[in-house]
Design a protein around this motif. Structure first.
Motif, PDB file in Angstrom:
ATOM      1  N   ILE A 110      -5.200   2.408   2.589  1.00 41.88           N
ATOM      2  CA  ILE A 110      -6.255   2.314   3.677  1.00 41.88           C
ATOM      3  C   ILE A 110      -7.528   1.734   3.247  1.00 41.88           C
ATOM      4  O   ILE A 110      -8.612   1.170   4.037  1.00 41.88           O
ATOM      5  CB  ILE A 110      -6.586   3.816   4.443  1.00 41.88           C
ATOM      6  CG1 ILE A 110      -6.935   4.495   3.254  1.00 41.88           C
ATOM      7  CG2 ILE A 110      -5.512   4.102   5.207  1.00 41.88           C
ATOM      8  CD1 ILE A 110      -7.608   5.874   3.746  1.00 41.88           C
ATOM      9  N   ARG A 112      -8.492  -0.870   2.427  1.00 39.97           N
ATOM     10  CA  ARG A 112      -8.264  -2.457   2.156  1.00 39.97           C
ATOM     11  C   ARG A 112      -9.172  -3.092   3.424  1.00 39.97           C
ATOM     12  O   ARG A 112      -8.883  -2.867   4.525  1.00 39.97           O
ATOM     13  CB  ARG A 112      -6.937  -2.934   2.316  1.00 39.97           C
ATOM     14  CG  ARG A 112      -6.353  -2.650   1.212  1.00 39.97           C
ATOM     15  CD  ARG A 112      -4.693  -3.180   1.027  1.00 39.97           C
ATOM     16  NE  ARG A 112      -3.867  -2.730  -0.183  1.00 39.97           N
ATOM     17  CZ  ARG A 112      -2.942  -2.945  -0.616  1.00 39.97           C
ATOM     18  NH1 ARG A 112      -2.409  -3.936   0.204  1.00 39.97           N
ATOM     19  NH2 ARG A 112      -2.638  -2.444  -1.787  1.00 39.97           N
ATOM     20  N   PHE A 113     -10.095  -3.975   3.280  1.00 36.34           N
ATOM     21  CA  PHE A 113     -11.197  -4.309   4.280  1.00 36.34           C
ATOM     22  C   PHE A 113     -10.881  -5.458   5.100  1.00 36.34           C
ATOM     23  O   PHE A 113     -11.543  -5.653   6.052  1.00 36.34           O
ATOM     24  CB  PHE A 113     -12.618  -4.200   3.727  1.00 36.34           C
ATOM     25  CG  PHE A 113     -12.885  -2.852   3.434  1.00 36.34           C
ATOM     26  CD1 PHE A 113     -13.792  -2.041   4.395  1.00 36.34           C
ATOM     27  CD2 PHE A 113     -12.446  -2.253   1.948  1.00 36.34           C
ATOM     28  CE1 PHE A 113     -14.108  -0.822   3.853  1.00 36.34           C
ATOM     29  CE2 PHE A 113     -13.013  -0.999   1.782  1.00 36.34           C
ATOM     30  CZ  PHE A 113     -13.736  -0.457   2.592  1.00 36.34           C
ATOM     31  N   ARG A 115      -7.848  -8.139   4.980  1.00 34.07           N
ATOM     32  CA  ARG A 115      -6.364  -8.647   5.531  1.00 34.07           C
ATOM     33  C   ARG A 115      -6.003  -7.816   6.922  1.00 34.07           C
ATOM     34  O   ARG A 115      -6.013  -6.514   6.787  1.00 34.07           O
ATOM     35  CB  ARG A 115      -5.384  -8.419   4.407  1.00 34.07           C
ATOM     36  CG  ARG A 115      -4.091  -8.959   5.010  1.00 34.07           C
ATOM     37  CD  ARG A 115      -3.102  -9.630   4.203  1.00 34.07           C
ATOM     38  NE  ARG A 115      -3.309  -9.725   2.879  1.00 34.07           N
ATOM     39  CZ  ARG A 115      -2.679  -8.935   2.032  1.00 34.07           C
ATOM     40  NH1 ARG A 115      -1.738  -8.193   2.493  1.00 34.07           N
ATOM     41  NH2 ARG A 115      -3.090  -9.154   0.695  1.00 34.07           N
TER      42      ARG A 115
ATOM     43  N   LEU B 467     -16.768 -10.885   9.595  1.00 37.48           N
ATOM     44  CA  LEU B 467     -16.238  -9.980   8.636  1.00 37.48           C
ATOM     45  C   LEU B 467     -16.172  -8.560   9.002  1.00 37.48           C
ATOM     46  O   LEU B 467     -15.331  -7.764   8.828  1.00 37.48           O
ATOM     47  CB  LEU B 467     -16.836 -10.023   7.107  1.00 37.48           C
ATOM     48  CG  LEU B 467     -16.494 -11.209   6.456  1.00 37.48           C
ATOM     49  CD1 LEU B 467     -17.329 -11.155   5.208  1.00 37.48           C
ATOM     50  CD2 LEU B 467     -15.272 -11.591   6.161  1.00 37.48           C
ATOM     51  N   GLN B 470     -13.497  -8.469  11.263  1.00 37.17           N
ATOM     52  CA  GLN B 470     -12.164  -8.212  10.710  1.00 37.17           C
ATOM     53  C   GLN B 470     -11.757  -6.923  10.074  1.00 37.17           C
ATOM     54  O   GLN B 470     -10.488  -6.656  10.153  1.00 37.17           O
ATOM     55  CB  GLN B 470     -12.365  -9.268   9.402  1.00 37.17           C
ATOM     56  CG  GLN B 470     -10.890  -9.633   8.619  1.00 37.17           C
ATOM     57  CD  GLN B 470     -10.473 -10.882   9.003  1.00 37.17           C
ATOM     58  OE1 GLN B 470     -11.043 -11.494  10.068  1.00 37.17           O
ATOM     59  NE2 GLN B 470      -9.503 -11.321   8.431  1.00 37.17           N
ATOM     60  N   THR B 471     -12.719  -6.150   9.449  1.00 35.69           N
ATOM     61  CA  THR B 471     -12.639  -4.899   8.993  1.00 35.69           C
ATOM     62  C   THR B 471     -12.098  -3.998   9.885  1.00 35.69           C
ATOM     63  O   THR B 471     -11.179  -2.986   9.688  1.00 35.69           O
ATOM     64  CB  THR B 471     -13.621  -4.164   8.363  1.00 35.69           C
ATOM     65  OG1 THR B 471     -14.788  -4.320   9.255  1.00 35.69           O
ATOM     66  CG2 THR B 471     -14.186  -4.556   7.174  1.00 35.69           C
ATOM     67  N   PHE B 473      -9.796  -4.388  12.051  1.00 34.21           N
ATOM     68  CA  PHE B 473      -8.210  -4.463  12.322  1.00 34.21           C
ATOM     69  C   PHE B 473      -7.503  -4.667  11.143  1.00 34.21           C
ATOM     70  O   PHE B 473      -6.437  -4.840  10.630  1.00 34.21           O
ATOM     71  CB  PHE B 473      -8.056  -5.758  13.188  1.00 34.21           C
ATOM     72  CG  PHE B 473      -8.742  -5.561  14.388  1.00 34.21           C
ATOM     73  CD1 PHE B 473      -8.019  -4.979  15.418  1.00 34.21           C
ATOM     74  CD2 PHE B 473      -9.957  -6.057  14.627  1.00 34.21           C
ATOM     75  CE1 PHE B 473      -8.724  -4.747  16.814  1.00 34.21           C
ATOM     76  CE2 PHE B 473     -10.661  -5.961  16.103  1.00 34.21           C
ATOM     77  CZ  PHE B 473      -9.738  -5.296  16.854  1.00 34.21           C
ATOM     78  N   ALA B 474      -8.445  -4.415   9.812  1.00 40.49           N
ATOM     79  CA  ALA B 474      -7.792  -4.224   8.896  1.00 40.49           C
ATOM     80  C   ALA B 474      -7.316  -2.713   8.407  1.00 40.49           C
ATOM     81  O   ALA B 474      -7.629  -2.009   9.138  1.00 40.49           O
ATOM     82  CB  ALA B 474      -8.848  -4.701   7.664  1.00 40.49           C
ATOM     83  N   PRO B 475      -6.685  -2.539   7.413  1.00 44.95           N
ATOM     84  CA  PRO B 475      -6.082  -1.022   7.261  1.00 44.95           C
ATOM     85  C   PRO B 475      -7.464  -0.139   7.439  1.00 44.95           C
ATOM     86  O   PRO B 475      -7.271   0.892   8.192  1.00 44.95           O
ATOM     87  CB  PRO B 475      -5.358  -1.024   5.933  1.00 44.95           C
ATOM     88  CG  PRO B 475      -4.957  -2.553   5.786  1.00 44.95           C
ATOM     89  CD  PRO B 475      -5.842  -3.345   6.544  1.00 44.95           C
ATOM     90  N   PHE B 476      -8.463  -0.447   6.732  1.00 43.43           N
ATOM     91  CA  PHE B 476      -9.506   0.533   6.726  1.00 43.43           C
ATOM     92  C   PHE B 476     -10.064   0.680   8.207  1.00 43.43           C
ATOM     93  O   PHE B 476     -10.322   1.782   8.702  1.00 43.43           O
ATOM     94  CB  PHE B 476     -10.671  -0.123   6.099  1.00 43.43           C
ATOM     95  CG  PHE B 476     -12.239   0.476   6.443  1.00 43.43           C
ATOM     96  CD1 PHE B 476     -12.353   1.828   5.774  1.00 43.43           C
ATOM     97  CD2 PHE B 476     -12.922  -0.078   7.025  1.00 43.43           C
ATOM     98  CE1 PHE B 476     -13.394   2.540   6.074  1.00 43.43           C
ATOM     99  CE2 PHE B 476     -14.503   0.604   7.288  1.00 43.43           C
ATOM    100  CZ  PHE B 476     -14.482   2.108   6.763  1.00 43.43           C
ATOM    101  N   LEU B 478      -8.398   0.515  11.258  1.00 46.80           N
ATOM    102  CA  LEU B 478      -7.158   1.583  11.686  1.00 46.80           C
ATOM    103  C   LEU B 478      -7.500   2.794  11.442  1.00 46.80           C
ATOM    104  O   LEU B 478      -7.382   3.931  12.103  1.00 46.80           O
ATOM    105  CB  LEU B 478      -5.881   0.986  11.295  1.00 46.80           C
ATOM    106  CG  LEU B 478      -5.459  -0.379  11.920  1.00 46.80           C
ATOM    107  CD1 LEU B 478      -3.615  -0.501  11.799  1.00 46.80           C
ATOM    108  CD2 LEU B 478      -5.614  -0.396  13.351  1.00 46.80           C
ATOM    109  N   ALA B 479      -7.557   2.910  10.059  1.00 44.99           N
ATOM    110  CA  ALA B 479      -7.736   4.304   9.563  1.00 44.99           C
ATOM    111  C   ALA B 479      -8.925   4.923  10.226  1.00 44.99           C
ATOM    112  O   ALA B 479      -8.969   6.049  10.579  1.00 44.99           O
ATOM    113  CB  ALA B 479      -7.727   4.382   8.004  1.00 44.99           C
ATOM    114  N   ARG B 481     -10.507   4.195  13.122  1.00 45.59           N
ATOM    115  CA  ARG B 481     -10.384   4.314  14.433  1.00 45.59           C
ATOM    116  C   ARG B 481      -9.472   5.707  14.705  1.00 45.59           C
ATOM    117  O   ARG B 481      -9.529   6.304  15.667  1.00 45.59           O
ATOM    118  CB  ARG B 481      -9.856   3.164  15.151  1.00 45.59           C
ATOM    119  CG  ARG B 481     -10.856   2.317  15.433  1.00 45.59           C
ATOM    120  CD  ARG B 481     -10.533   0.803  15.460  1.00 45.59           C
ATOM    121  NE  ARG B 481      -9.446   0.855  16.379  1.00 45.59           N
ATOM    122  CZ  ARG B 481      -8.319  -0.457  16.509  1.00 45.59           C
ATOM    123  NH1 ARG B 481      -8.699  -1.246  15.604  1.00 45.59           N
ATOM    124  NH2 ARG B 481      -7.759  -0.355  17.466  1.00 45.59           N
TER     125      ARG B 481
END
Ligand code: ATP
Ligand code: MG
Lengths: 249, 603, 402
Positions: A110, A112-113, A115, B467, B470-471, B473-476, B478-479, B481
């Motif tokens: 989690i 990862r900021f 991609r 950026l 972008q974050t 919709f990145a794994p971070f 999602l977590a 949200r």
């Protein structure tokens, strides 16, 4: 093999003793049901076993290892997955993303900021969704699912963490009879694959039809435990539960 | 003896605080509206009281009559406001009510000035209001003794109202469970109107009762609103007895603090609030979980489509083009607008996906601005280093402050951010050697032409905003949200909620710091105003205007808000009125925000 | 009117260069003065101020303007925020092509505008901001300031304060730059004259949010013999009311900055404490023809008595016009050379722009407060010229690096 064990768990809310010295164990591939009237303490027990709530005394062990501090994320990482009595899903996401998020957490990815997470664990997530009968709903907004599908989604999210133990607080509540049966079959299939399942349910058909063992809670105490046929014939259970006020639903 | 007198004086102050705050508490308890305009109602009470009391005989009876008249008048105004504005917003996202009531603040300010004029209006005090008695070895105003009694009296009456009457029972039921009230077939609309009007009347009462000790003036609204919020939050949202307890705590400590630490007057209240919130997030008498949970009901959020990306690119190009054609002023406006976009986007990370309301986002902006300004002036660092100092400083301090902030939620969290911003503001005002105090830091120029600097800002802000998007919709993202949408579920799936929220907080602070650094060079100066509440309200307005749940919301909101603001500031000396009306209209017509999906008004 | 005309003629007489220009360009474009102030944030001061400016512009244009051109005033509201002020200055300079920037109420807005002016090499005439930095630490070629500064106000009052028998003093001032620096000067200057004086309490209530009861009680507890007050506006009203009721001012001398200005004295009404030593403007008491002419013209145009702000606004415009007349041009460099030494008429009498530090010598009135027919007034007042309240030139030189 016993996976999850609880010894003498007690917890009180203020003056109200919600659970007193409750012990139980669940083995891999086993389906254990806990039953009891409303307010018996079933959800409270799940909250202890899931790490949502700290016990005042007693011990929880998984594969013989004690889970000392109530911390849901740590419990999840050691292999305990659960669903809640009140269904909760990630309302701002698609069905697929809900499962992907749980998988990202499980694989510790989690932080990862940049991609996009769109492709992360996509096939695996689709696979879990398919197993839960949501294969064709993957692209929908989670919040827009029908109630039965939301229950399935929560199960899928719990499965995404690849749990060894599943705690299911009324997985089939609020479902119509055919859907309830489908859900219970799905759960039974999971148990057959080796997951230890502890579930609660008010619908006695589901309980007696699927459980390998049953634990009866009343006013925070275990008043009986045994196979469905043991429980069916246990006079004390009949007294306080089956005999007296019929369980609702 | 003088200690006791000081404490007694604090009790009088406490009563005034309580009278301001109890109405807010009543309104919040039932309607969950965070009523920013409460201070304006208090101010209206003072002005109405002034007008009435001038006409009435200067006797105790006349005084009582006038005060009651003012309270009733403000209650009526409150009822009208509720029916005309707030009623339409109960179904809308919670925070939108904040924006609507902020719009009311602007409108009422201008209206009051138009009706009563700009001058301070004081009421001649007849002898019975001027008298004093000698107690505890000093002279003490008799009116203040009455005030000391008025607090518990109002508290008692409210208690009777809520405990003994049918209306009170319904209100209490509504406080506990709103659905229940609807299920019992009680007309919720009328109930809310009555409650709002009661709260407004209490504010009016407080305003009128403040007259003998002071005057009716244009600053009363903002003076009282922060006090009211602090008291309500410290006491526990929705708890009236808690509000009284908090008022006594704050009033007495403040009064004693003036003796021990007079320089601390700017922050004392906020330090008390922060301390209480850190120890007891729900406030003194609040129940855990009684604060609002989330800033908003989460709605689906989708990654920018190809079209959205193209639109963003076109927007950036259009801004670049506009910048190369604009004259110096519009260039400055554009520079400010693109900086505002990054600032709004940074708040959005916290507010939207992070699920944390901030009333003090200016803190990060200001810290960034000061860091860049100090690096550029005191250290004579080159532009890139100074600009880098801004996000680094803001991020580090956010990391520190975040440890306590993210443990809270809802309004309590928002108020803690406000407390921190106010403390940072006071540091900027009072640490003169470092910050230059009120006079600020001047002469921070980038060494580029304004056009060149605009392009730099545009590039930095566009990339920064992209950026941040972008974050999400990145794994971070999602977590994060997930942690907001369903914290229990998220934690049960192994997500570290507190650390995710902290990361969002730091990310948000860092980006805000960068925007502050950019703005320091754009304006050539930094002032404590960059940390002030207005700046935080600007940021909130921008995000809410654009739509909290929309990815493009902060971009559109920031451009719209700065554009609207600058145009109105130039076009009219009644810019507050028009800005208020514009915000109100937008809120009522597009409750989901300018960029929000789905049309239609709230029910 | 006629008196104003006389003073105006006097202003342009100081600049003989102006005469031919006036003949030449009757139809030329007007000279634009861009003024920025906190109109919405501080309406009580800025409204009369604006009226004063508008009156001056009208009077000057009726006389044919300056350099043969009319004056045009462009007014902007900075809402009390220095950064907004800078943006508006950009607009006035870039879009409106104003010739002179002016304005400011809050010190930090004044300093920000002054810095902007330096960077753009544009004239900036501050009217009201009182901070000393404006003409000293941060003074520069293009920056000028009209009103007596915090130093000057403190110096004027210290002269009286030093004569008082009191040795135990308390101070109360709003907690921001203006308050703290006025207190700082007052202490420094008073102690220089009276080494026996001690300060026993310093109250710093937040601006606009004084907790008056507690502040008064805290001062009372320190048992001072005299009080130096810097609060103004609603804070002052609250402070005076609590002080009166609690007897804080009984048998105590009070020295108070700006309290004699009608803006702040009027709201005190019949509670105006008597015998405070204050700076201000005895608008109902002045009898000299210049003041009376101004008051009459102001009343005729606006239907109310002028306030201190009206005087500042009016004098701001005439001081700028006199500077332009003396420079003979609105070119920035010529004005920067021409303004210093320019003499101008104000409602309080003549003043000039000092060459040493670009501070004007406009003074203010020092007197005592009194009650007359239920209203506060100033008595025993005298006009204190600004020049006499400033430190010697070598001190100024040391204070002003530019
Ligand atoms: N957070 C809490 N604070 C106080 N009391 C609680 C809390 N959670 C549960 N209880 C109380 O503990 C008892 C057990 O509740 P629990 O939710 O575990 O019952 P349950 O067996 O799951 O009932 P149901 O069949 O209705 O789901 C109830 O009396 C309940 O009111
Ligand atoms: Mg349950």
């Amino acid at each position: 093999m016993t996976l999850l064990r609880a010894d003498d768990l007690s917890v009180a809310f203020g003056a109200h003793q919600a659970l007193s010295e409750v012990s139980l164990s669940v083995a891999a591939g086993e389906m254990v049901a806990q039953i009891g009237p409303n307010g018996a303490g079933k959800s409270t027990l799940f909250n202890l076993l899931g790490g949502q709530l700290a016990a005042q005394s007693g011990r929880i062990t998984l594969r013989g290892v004690t889970l000392a501090k109530a911390d849901p994320a740590a419990f999840c990482r050691s292999g305990i997955g659960r669903i809640f009595q009140i269904t909760r899903c990630f309302a701002s996401m698609t069905v697929l993303a809900c499962v992907q998020t749980a998988m990202l957490a499980h694989h510790r990815q989690i932080w990862r900021f940049l991609r996009p997470a769109e492709r992360a664990f996509r096939p695996e997530a689709l696979d879990v969704l398919a197993r839960c009968g949501l294969g064709d709903q993957a692209g929908r907004d989670a919040a827009s699912l029908a109630y039965p599908d939301q229950k399935r989604l929560e199960l899928a999210v719990a499965l995404a963490s690849n749990p060894a133990v599943l705690l299911l607080d009324e997985p089939a509540s609020g479902l119509a009879a055919p859907e309830r049966l489908a859900m219970m079959r799905l759960v039974a299939e999971l148990a057959r694959q080796g997951i230890a399942v502890l579930f609660s349910e008010h619908d006695m058909q589901s309980v007696f039809g699927f459980a390998d063992r049953i634990i009866v809670l009343h006013q925070g105490r275990v008043i009986a435990t045994g196979t469905p046929s043991d429980i069916r014939t246990n006079p004390q259970v009949q007294d306080v539960y089956l005999g007296g006020n019929q369980p609702n639903e | 003896m003088s200690f006791a007198l000081q404490a007694l004086t604090g009790l009088a102050g406490a009563s005034s605080l309580f009278l301001v705050a109890c109405g807010l508490s009543v309104i919040f308890g039932v309607t969950r509206v965070v009523n920013f305009a409460h201070g304006s109602l208090f101010m209206l009470g003072a002005y109405l009281g002034w007008s009435l009391l001038r006409l009435l005989p200067h006797t105790p009876w006349g005084f009582g009559l006038g005060v009651a008249g003012a309270a009733i008048g403000v209650a009526a105004i409150g009822a009208v406001l509720e029916m005309a504005v707030l009623r339409r917003l109960y179904a809308a996202p919670e925070l939108l009510q904040l924006l609507a009531t902020f719009a009311l603040v602007l409108i009422i300010q201008d209206c009051v000035q138009a009706i009563w004029g700009p001058a301070e209006l004081s009421l001649p005090r007849p002898p019975f209001l001027r008298a004093s008695i000698t107690i505890l070895g000093g002279r003490f105003p008799r009116y203040d003794l009455w005030l000391i009694m008025a607090g518990p009296l109002v508290l008692g009456l409210l208690h009777l109202l809520f405990a003994r009457t049918r209306f009170g029972m319904v209100v209490r039921a509504a406080t506990e469970n709103r659905a229940l009230v609807a299920a019992f077939g009680i007309d919720q609309r009328r109930l809310f109107t009555l409650v709002f009007s009661l709260g407004a009347g209490l504010a009016g009462l407080g305003g009128a009762l403040s007259l003998p000790d002071g005057s009716a003036n244009i600053g009363l609204d903002l003076r009282s609103i922060t006090d009211a919020f602090v008291v309500v939050v410290v006491g526990g949202m929705g708890s009236i007895a808690g509000a009284y307890l908090a008022a006594v705590l704050i009033g007495v400590l403040q009064s004693l603090g003036l003796v021990w630490l007079p320089q601390g007057s700017l922050v004392l209240v906020f330090v008390i609030m922060a301390a209480v919130l850190v120890i007891r997030p729900q406030g003194l008498l609040g129940r855990a979980g009684s604060e609002t949970g989330q800033p908003d009901r989460p709605t689906p959020m989708r990654a920018a489509s190809a079209g959205g990306r193209i639109a963003f690119a076109v927007l950036v190009c259009a801004l670049a083009l506009a910048g190369s054609l604009a004259g110096p002023f519009w260039l400055a406006v554009l520079t400010e607008a693109v900086i505002a976009v990054l600032f709004a986007a940074s708040l959005h990370v916290m507010l939207g996906p992070g699920g944390m309301i901030s009333f003090g986002h200016a803190a990060w902006f200001g810290i960034g601005a000061y860091a860049a300004g100090l690096a550029a002036t005191s250290l004579a660092a080159p532009l890139p280093i100074s600009l880098l100092a801004a996000p680094v400083a803001a991020g580090l301090i956010a990391l520190l402050i975040g440890q306590v902030v993210v443990r809270l939620s809802g309004v309590a969290l928002a108020m803690l951010t406000l407390a921190f911003a106010q403390i940072a503001w006071a540091v900027a005002v009072q640490w003169t050697q470092l910050t230059g105090g009120d006079d600020g830091i001047l002469g921070i120029w980038p060494g580029l032409t304004p056009r060149g600097y605009f392009l730099l800002c545009l590039a930095v802000c566009a990339i920064g905003t992209a950026l941040l998007r972008q974050t999400l919709f990145a794994p971070f993202g999602l977590a994060l949200r997930a942690a907001r949408d369903a914290p229990l579920r998220a934690a049960a799936s192994g997500l570290p909620i507190a650390r995710l929220r902290l990361a969002a907080f730091v990310l948000s602070g860092t980006a805000a710091g960068l925007s502050g650094g950019l703005s320091a060079f754009a304006k050539g100066s930094v002032f404590p105003a960059s940390l002030a509440i207005d700046r935080s309200v600007d940021a909130l307005s921008m995000v809410l205007l654009g739509g909290v749940q929309s990815v493009s919301g902060p971009v559109i909101g920031a451009l719209a808000y700065t554009g609207l603001f600058d145009t109105l500031l130039l076009a009219s000396s009644h810019w507050r009125l028009w800005l208020g009306c514009a915000l109100l209209a937008l809120v009522l017509i597009r409750p989901q925000g300018l960029a929000g999906r789905g049309a239609g008004r709230a029910a | 009117m006629s008196l104003t005309r006389r003073s105006l003629l006097a202003a342009s007489a100081a600049a003989p260069l102006a005469a031919p220009a006036r003949l030449r360009a009757q139809g030329a474009t007007p000279i634009r003065i861009g003024e920025i102030n906190s109109y919405t944030a501080i309406p009580a001061f800025t409204l009369p101020y604006r009226r004063g400016m508008e009156l001056a512009v009208e009077q000057i244009n009726a006389q044919g303007g300056v350099l043969g051109r009319h004056i045009e005033l462009l007014v902007r509201d900075d809402a009390g925020k220095p950064d907004d002020a800078i943006r508006l200055a950009t607009e006035l300079l870039g879009e409106q092509k104003v010739d002179v920037l002016a304005g400011g109420f809050l010190s930090n807005v004044g300093l920000a505008l002054s810095d902007f002016a330096l960077k753009n090499k544009t004239m900036f005439i501050a009217g009201e901001p009182l901070t000393d930095a404006l003409v000293w630490e941060k003074g520069h070629r293009y920056g000028f300031r009209l009103r007596p500064s915090t130093y000057m106000q403190a110096a004027m009052l210290v002269e009286e304060a030093a004569k008082l028998p009191a040795t135990r003093w308390a101070t109360v001032a709003p907690n921001y730059e203006y308050g703290t620096s006025t207190v700082k000067w007052f202490k420094q200057l008073l102690q220089a004259r009276r080494p026996d004086v001690r300060f026993v309490a310093d109250q710093l209530p937040p601006l606009g949010k004084i907790d008056a009861g507690a502040t008064v009680a805290a001062i009372e507890a320190a048992k001072p013999q005299a009080i130096f007050n810097v609060t103004f506006g609603p804070d002052l009203t609250n402070f005076v009311r609590q002080g009166n009721t609690r007897g804080l001012f009984d048998n105590r001398d009070v020295v108070s900055v700006l309290t004699g200005e009608p803006e702040y004295l009027d709201p005190l009404g019949d509670e105006t404490p008597q015998g405070w030593i204050v700076t201000g403007y005895p608008v109902t008491g002045v009898t000299d023809p210049t003041n009376l002419a101004f008051i009459a013209a102001y009343k005729a145009k606006w239907g109310e008595m002028p306030k201190m702000g009206s005087v500042v606004g009016h004098a701001l415009i005439t001081s700028i016009v006199a500077g332009i007349a003396k420079s003979g041009s609105v070119e920035q460099e010529k004005m920067a050379d021409g303004f210093p030494g320019a003499s101008f008429a104000t409602p309080f009498g003549r003043a000039l722009w000092r060459t040493q530090d670009h501070q004007s010598t406009l003074g203010t009135y020092v007197g005592r407060t009194a009650l007359k027919d239920g209203h506060g007034t100033m008595v025993e007042w005298r006009y204190e010229d600004g020049a006499s309240a400033l430190p010697p030139d070598d001190v100024v030189k040391a204070l002003r690096p530019a």
